[in-house]
Scaffold this motif. Sequence first.
Motif, short mmCIF file in Angstrom:
data_model
loop_
_atom_site.label_atom_id
_atom_site.label_comp_id
_atom_site.label_asym_id
_atom_site.label_seq_id
_atom_site.Cartn_x
_atom_site.Cartn_y
_atom_site.Cartn_z
N ARG A 1 4.84 -1.35 9.39
CA ARG A 1 3.81 -0.32 10.13
C ARG A 1 4.61 1.10 9.85
O ARG A 1 3.85 1.92 9.48
N GLU A 2 5.70 1.42 9.89
CA GLU A 2 6.45 2.73 9.60
C GLU A 2 6.18 3.01 8.22
O GLU A 2 6.00 4.07 7.94
N LEU A 3 6.57 1.96 7.34
CA LEU A 3 6.51 2.28 5.95
C LEU A 3 4.94 2.70 5.40
O LEU A 3 4.78 3.60 4.74
N ALA A 4 4.23 1.82 6.14
CA ALA A 4 2.67 2.24 5.75
C ALA A 4 2.30 3.81 6.25
O ALA A 4 1.72 4.53 5.58
N ASP A 5 2.83 4.13 7.69
CA ASP A 5 2.50 5.27 7.83
C ASP A 5 3.22 6.49 7.11
O ASP A 5 2.59 7.48 6.72
N LEU B 1 -0.79 4.49 4.32
CA LEU B 1 -1.74 3.33 3.74
C LEU B 1 -2.12 2.54 5.32
O LEU B 1 -1.16 2.87 6.06
N SER B 2 -2.82 1.65 5.19
CA SER B 2 -3.07 0.62 6.41
C SER B 2 -1.80 -0.19 6.22
O SER B 2 -1.52 -0.49 5.14
N GLN B 3 -1.65 -0.67 7.33
CA GLN B 3 -0.53 -1.83 7.23
C GLN B 3 -0.92 -3.02 6.41
O GLN B 3 -0.18 -3.59 5.81
N ASN B 4 -2.18 -3.36 6.38
CA ASN B 4 -2.72 -4.66 5.24
C ASN B 4 -2.48 -4.04 4.01
O ASN B 4 -1.89 -4.85 3.18
N ALA B 5 -3.14 -2.86 3.59
CA ALA B 5 -2.61 -2.58 2.46
C ALA B 5 -1.31 -2.39 1.85
O ALA B 5 -0.89 -2.72 0.90
N CYS B 6 -0.57 -1.86 2.65
CA CYS B 6 1.01 -1.94 2.49
C CYS B 6 1.45 -3.36 2.14
O CYS B 6 2.18 -3.46 1.27
N TRP B 7 1.17 -4.20 3.17
CA TRP B 7 1.59 -5.44 3.07
C TRP B 7 1.25 -6.07 1.47
O TRP B 7 1.99 -6.66 0.92
N ARG B 8 -0.15 -6.03 1.07
CA ARG B 8 -0.53 -6.32 -0.18
C ARG B 8 0.20 -6.01 -1.36
O ARG B 8 0.61 -6.66 -2.35
#
Length: 153
Positions: A25-29, A33-40
């Motif tokens: 979440r912190e990385l995505a912010d 990015l959204s958290q899902n896009a970051c995870w992908r």
Amino acid sequence: MSKNLDHIDHRLLRELQTDATLSQRELADRIGLSQNACWRRLKALNDQGVIIGSTAQIAREKLGLSLVVFVMLRTRHHSAEWLQAFRRHVLTIPEVVDFHRIGGDYDYQLKVVTQDMASYDKVYQRLIEKVELDSVTSYFAMEAIAEGRPLPI
């Protein structure tokens, strides 16, 4: 840089090199990015072998590991069998934290981290006990000006 990586991947990698403890979440912010896009993207970077793990940087001095030695090695042996035996032997020495085959006047460079001169001498004795080396030259670091810097992404 890899042709498959875009500017967002580079931003992710820069952030992770600075602080790999960030939550997704912190990385995505931080990246926008959204958290899902970051995870992908993180999964893809792992699957591609771009990210090969996550480690902690440790203050070696706090553990009594205040001596850093750069060891330059020269050998007369260059057969495949000797090289395999030499590499296996060096990798059994835990104080060797970096190990490179290099070009120039020397064949190999080791970075040894240990407590003091007496403990380095034990590493040195262990290093030379099983393999024949032409020369071993040790350079003792007096100060670490920059150590473990992030890759220039």
